[in-house]
Design an enzyme around this catalytic site. Sequence first.
Site, mmCIF file in Angstrom:
data_model
loop_
_atom_site.group_PDB
_atom_site.id
_atom_site.type_symbol
_atom_site.label_atom_id
_atom_site.label_comp_id
_atom_site.label_asym_id
_atom_site.label_seq_id
_atom_site.Cartn_x
_atom_site.Cartn_y
_atom_site.Cartn_z
ATOM 1 N N CYS A 117 0.825 -1.227 0.000
ATOM 2 C CA CYS A 117 0.000 0.000 0.000
ATOM 3 C C CYS A 117 0.848 1.262 0.000
ATOM 4 C CB CYS A 117 -0.890 0.031 1.241
ATOM 5 S SG CYS A 117 -1.951 -1.346 1.414
HETATM 6 N N1 SAJ Z 1 6.613 2.259 8.530
HETATM 7 C C1 SAJ Z 1 7.609 3.122 8.934
HETATM 8 N N2 SAJ Z 1 7.325 4.075 9.866
HETATM 9 C C2 SAJ Z 1 6.076 4.202 10.389
HETATM 10 C C3 SAJ Z 1 5.064 3.316 9.959
HETATM 11 C C4 SAJ Z 1 5.350 2.349 9.028
HETATM 12 O O1 SAJ Z 1 8.748 3.039 8.479
HETATM 13 O O2 SAJ Z 1 5.871 5.072 11.245
HETATM 14 C C5 SAJ Z 1 6.923 1.266 7.507
HETATM 15 C C6 SAJ Z 1 6.631 -0.149 7.955
HETATM 16 O O3 SAJ Z 1 7.770 -0.729 8.548
HETATM 17 C C7 SAJ Z 1 6.286 -0.844 6.644
HETATM 18 C C8 SAJ Z 1 5.636 0.257 5.824
HETATM 19 O O4 SAJ Z 1 6.056 1.492 6.405
HETATM 20 O O5 SAJ Z 1 7.438 -1.284 5.981
HETATM 21 C C9 SAJ Z 1 4.126 0.184 5.813
HETATM 22 O O6 SAJ Z 1 3.742 0.070 7.143
HETATM 23 P P1 SAJ Z 1 2.186 0.161 7.569
HETATM 24 O O7 SAJ Z 1 2.134 0.077 9.040
HETATM 25 O O8 SAJ Z 1 1.562 1.325 6.912
HETATM 26 O O9 SAJ Z 1 1.634 -1.202 7.024
HETATM 27 P P2 SAJ Z 1 0.698 -1.544 5.820
HETATM 28 O O10 SAJ Z 1 1.370 -1.467 4.515
HETATM 29 O O11 SAJ Z 1 0.086 -2.837 6.189
HETATM 30 O O12 SAJ Z 1 -0.367 -0.399 5.837
HETATM 31 C C10 SAJ Z 1 -1.684 -0.670 6.178
HETATM 32 C C11 SAJ Z 1 -2.448 0.302 5.350
HETATM 33 N N3 SAJ Z 1 -3.808 -0.104 5.290
HETATM 34 C C12 SAJ Z 1 -4.446 0.031 4.117
HETATM 35 O O13 SAJ Z 1 -3.927 0.481 3.123
HETATM 36 C C13 SAJ Z 1 -5.827 -0.440 4.086
HETATM 37 C C14 SAJ Z 1 -2.339 1.705 5.924
HETATM 38 O O14 SAJ Z 1 -3.347 2.530 5.339
HETATM 39 C C15 SAJ Z 1 -2.526 1.736 7.398
HETATM 40 O O15 SAJ Z 1 -2.298 3.079 7.858
HETATM 41 C C16 SAJ Z 1 -1.517 0.820 8.042
HETATM 42 O O16 SAJ Z 1 -1.818 -0.500 7.576
HETATM 43 C C17 SAJ Z 1 -1.613 0.876 9.559
HETATM 44 O O17 SAJ Z 1 -2.088 1.916 10.074
HETATM 45 O O18 SAJ Z 1 -1.158 -0.069 10.192
#
Ligand code: SAJ
Length: 426
Positions: free
Chosen positions: A262
């Site tokens: 995403c």
């Molecule tokens: N990450 C960082 N720093 C942060 C947060 C995440 O480096 O502060 C990295 C994570 O390690 C990962 C990537 O970014 O590699 C994405 O992390 P994520 O927590 O956003 O995980 P996703 O990809 O599963 O995102 C989902 C998304 N959900 C949908 O698209 C429906 C996102 O919109 C959500 O915000 C996220 O989950 C969430 O909140 O956990």
Amino acid sequence: MEKKNQTVCVIGLGYVGLPMAVRSVEVGYKVYGLDNVKKKVDLINSGKSPIEEKYLIDNLSRFKPKATTNEKILKQADIILICVPTPVDEKFFPDYTPVITASEIAARNLKKGALVILESTVNPGVSEEIIAPIFKKAGCKIGKDVFIAHCPERVNPGDIKWTVANLPRVVGSFDKNGLDMAYDYYTSITTGEVRKMKSIRAAEAVKIVENSFRDINIAFVNELAKSFDKFGIDVKDVIEGASNKPFAFMPHWPSCGVGGHCIPVDPYYLIERAKENGFDHKFLRTAREINNSMPAYTVELLQDSLNEIKMPMKGTTVGILGIAYKANVDDIRESPSKKIIELAKNYGANVLTYDPHILEKSTEKKLESILKKSQAIILVTDHDEFKSIEPKTWKKYGIKVVIDGKNCLDKDAIRRSGVIYKGIGR
Ligand code: SAJ
């Protein structure tokens, strides 16, 4: 029509589609799942989840959709959900092939008056410019023979609090009937709010905006991390400090890279499509550049730390802890581990990998094995198993350098043990 007399068919039984199919069974629809991978179809029909996801492991066997590879099943569907991937290519251009193929399959097997809902992430305009023409070409009148809606997926892998059963949703359509039909379906699926958007484009834009918001905020703290490294300031300490402000601050955390299907992908949909309107999303592009630079930055931290003790990267055994893109999932899509491994190998390091959730892609099958063999470590994924490693363990195994790509280890205790510790911005 009463839902129990309605048939739902989900095209694409992945992270998004399978939970929607299971939930639709649970609330009383007759549900078919269509997927082009026979192995996945057979697994689902046997009640086993092809994905390590708690919601599915807990519910699939009880609320099993009938999975098939036969597209003719769509002829029975009153509601068709399209939940197929929307990847970007190596130049970060959106690739709509899966969405186009799924729409063509739906159009040639359509039951008159069916509702077609696209959940896949697309840029604003795709329903009008790509989906609708496919149905018109098949002789369908939109708003009569077929109703088209968009409801952006919000599956959050590994999240046990927010699932398809309680997530708030947004729906948009070309016409009032389509909007009401989609609203009725989602209000039967989730206990969360379902918001009717003013247009289908607005519904398409919501997901891109949600995820671009996250990407730019991560880029902000990644840039801070690089700057504060030169200040000798611990950026994690600063973000934790700013987080005790009870309003107008939302913490994000620097890391070795932004992965997943995403966050690192969705902004490109808007960047590329806006170009056709003659608009350049400079800010989104810059955020993507910063986040894409983090894997190389992480490997540089290792190189600099090894130089401090006159250990060249070449010939050093480097253990990569974690292949998955985020904690406690088995998903490697766009994971920073890929670039980090590639760069370390390019510098001549002997690279070992270990991920407890992805053993089939790990060179080492046990944590002890990679710790014993490695001279230096890059922690890429903050799996629970790695966060619980005692600080003295690294020294005990003779590891000289630990690069903490997720700032999840005890910096001070590791340093006190005589091992070089570098985090991202700390
Ligand atoms: N990450 C960082 N720093 C942060 C947060 C995440 O480096 O502060 C990295 C994570 O390690 C990962 C990537 O970014 O590699 C994405 O992390 P994520 O927590 O956003 O995980 P996703 O990809 O599963 O995102 C989902 C998304 N959900 C949908 O698209 C429906 C996102 O919109 C959500 O915000 C996220 O989950 C969430 O909140 O956990």
